[in-house]
Design an enzyme around this catalytic site. Sequence first.
Site, short mmCIF file in Angstrom:
data_model
loop_
_atom_site.label_atom_id
_atom_site.label_comp_id
_atom_site.label_asym_id
_atom_site.label_seq_id
_atom_site.Cartn_x
_atom_site.Cartn_y
_atom_site.Cartn_z
N LYS A 1 -11.10 34.91 -10.16
CA LYS A 1 -10.64 34.32 -8.89
C LYS A 1 -9.75 35.28 -8.10
O LYS A 1 -9.96 35.50 -6.92
CB LYS A 1 -9.78 33.07 -9.13
CG LYS A 1 -10.45 31.88 -9.72
CD LYS A 1 -9.52 30.67 -9.68
CE LYS A 1 -8.18 30.85 -10.38
NZ LYS A 1 -8.27 31.02 -11.84
N ARG B 1 -5.52 22.56 -7.93
CA ARG B 1 -5.83 22.55 -9.35
C ARG B 1 -5.91 21.13 -9.91
O ARG B 1 -6.21 20.96 -11.09
CB ARG B 1 -4.75 23.31 -10.11
CG ARG B 1 -5.16 24.72 -10.55
CD ARG B 1 -3.94 25.35 -11.15
NE ARG B 1 -4.16 26.41 -12.07
CZ ARG B 1 -3.99 27.69 -11.78
NH1 ARG B 1 -3.70 28.08 -10.56
NH2 ARG B 1 -4.12 28.61 -12.71
N ARG C 1 -6.20 42.33 -19.54
CA ARG C 1 -5.81 42.24 -18.14
C ARG C 1 -4.35 42.62 -17.91
O ARG C 1 -3.48 42.26 -18.68
CB ARG C 1 -6.04 40.79 -17.69
CG ARG C 1 -5.58 40.49 -16.31
CD ARG C 1 -6.37 39.35 -15.77
NE ARG C 1 -5.72 38.08 -16.02
CZ ARG C 1 -6.10 36.94 -15.41
NH1 ARG C 1 -7.11 36.94 -14.58
NH2 ARG C 1 -5.48 35.82 -15.67
N ARG D 1 0.92 39.84 -18.05
CA ARG D 1 1.70 38.65 -17.71
C ARG D 1 2.23 37.98 -18.97
O ARG D 1 1.57 37.98 -19.99
CB ARG D 1 0.79 37.67 -16.94
CG ARG D 1 0.65 38.05 -15.50
CD ARG D 1 -0.44 37.28 -14.79
NE ARG D 1 -0.52 35.87 -15.11
CZ ARG D 1 -1.37 35.03 -14.53
NH1 ARG D 1 -2.20 35.48 -13.59
NH2 ARG D 1 -1.42 33.76 -14.86
N ARG E 1 -3.97 27.09 -21.21
CA ARG E 1 -4.38 27.14 -19.80
C ARG E 1 -5.86 26.77 -19.66
O ARG E 1 -6.25 26.12 -18.68
CB ARG E 1 -4.10 28.54 -19.22
CG ARG E 1 -2.60 28.77 -18.99
CD ARG E 1 -2.26 30.23 -18.74
NE ARG E 1 -2.96 30.79 -17.60
CZ ARG E 1 -3.16 32.10 -17.42
NH1 ARG E 1 -2.73 32.96 -18.31
NH2 ARG E 1 -3.78 32.52 -16.36
P1 AMP Z 1 -2.48 31.67 -11.99
O1 AMP Z 1 -1.86 32.96 -11.58
O2 AMP Z 1 -3.31 31.05 -10.92
O3 AMP Z 1 -3.23 31.79 -13.30
O4 AMP Z 1 -1.28 30.65 -12.24
C1 AMP Z 1 -0.30 30.89 -13.25
C2 AMP Z 1 0.46 29.62 -13.56
O5 AMP Z 1 1.15 29.16 -12.39
C3 AMP Z 1 -0.39 28.45 -14.00
O6 AMP Z 1 -0.71 28.48 -15.39
C4 AMP Z 1 0.51 27.27 -13.65
O7 AMP Z 1 1.56 27.13 -14.56
C5 AMP Z 1 1.12 27.74 -12.31
N1 AMP Z 1 0.26 27.35 -11.17
C6 AMP Z 1 -0.44 28.17 -10.34
N2 AMP Z 1 -1.10 27.46 -9.41
C7 AMP Z 1 -0.82 26.17 -9.65
C8 AMP Z 1 -1.22 24.93 -9.05
N3 AMP Z 1 -2.06 24.91 -7.99
N4 AMP Z 1 -0.71 23.79 -9.55
C9 AMP Z 1 0.14 23.79 -10.60
N5 AMP Z 1 0.54 24.90 -11.24
C10 AMP Z 1 0.06 26.08 -10.77
#
Ligand code: AMP
Length: 210
Positions: A10, A85, A124, A157, A168
């Site tokens: 993504k 999400r 990653r 990360r 996740r």
């Molecule tokens: P990502 O970088 O998109 O993988 O997001 C990393 C983390 O941020 C996720 O595992 C959630 O804890 C939080 N997060 C990101 N986007 C959202 C969202 N739309 N709703 C809730 N938590 C989010």
Amino acid sequence: MFLGPPGSGKGTQATGLADERGWIHVSTGDLFREHLRRGSALGELARGYIDRGELVPDRVTVDMVRERLRVIGAGTPVVFDGFPRTLAQAEALDELLGELGRGVRAALLLEVPGETLVRRIAWRATCANCHTVYNLKEKPLRVAGVCDRCGGPVSQRSDETPEVVRRRLEVFERDTGPLAAYYEARGVLARLDGDAPVDEVARRIAVALS
Ligand code: AMP
């Protein structure tokens, strides 16, 4: 918007698409990580959820997106990455966009087998500055730890340990999976095979959007 599990590509595809078309990339994960780095109250609130692989509460997430959209204004197309999400976020987004006279034009679901996701995430690393994502196995950095694109610091990360990644993926299945049906019913969903090289997936995205 891009829907897809962690590691599905993504971030890479949303960044590339926004760069290519002059659209604005909005990644809620990046926004939360920026708050974390700045040590803001929102960042402190989000930290526990992110470190456990859980979702930050909808209300907090939607407020952050509302503020971001207010800054962006109504003119430029936006590519959402990692938002919405949950169904509640999707409904809130409809409302926010409606207020701006906008709507969801396309929801791109990147489908990738579980074993590929786990393998990709293990290799990653992400630039803390410009958020470019690297696969250190397929494309090592020119200088270790330094972003090829902007010179910023590149590292893994903290929420990419095997245990948190497993959580996740479960949370994706449970909370985000149902969004495919939501956008399919509205005729804006495209399911794309994301288990291919970056350029090939980008080509499939261009075809879907056209
Ligand atoms: P990502 O970088 O998109 O993988 O997001 C990393 C983390 O941020 C996720 O595992 C959630 O804890 C939080 N997060 C990101 N986007 C959202 C969202 N739309 N709703 C809730 N938590 C989010």
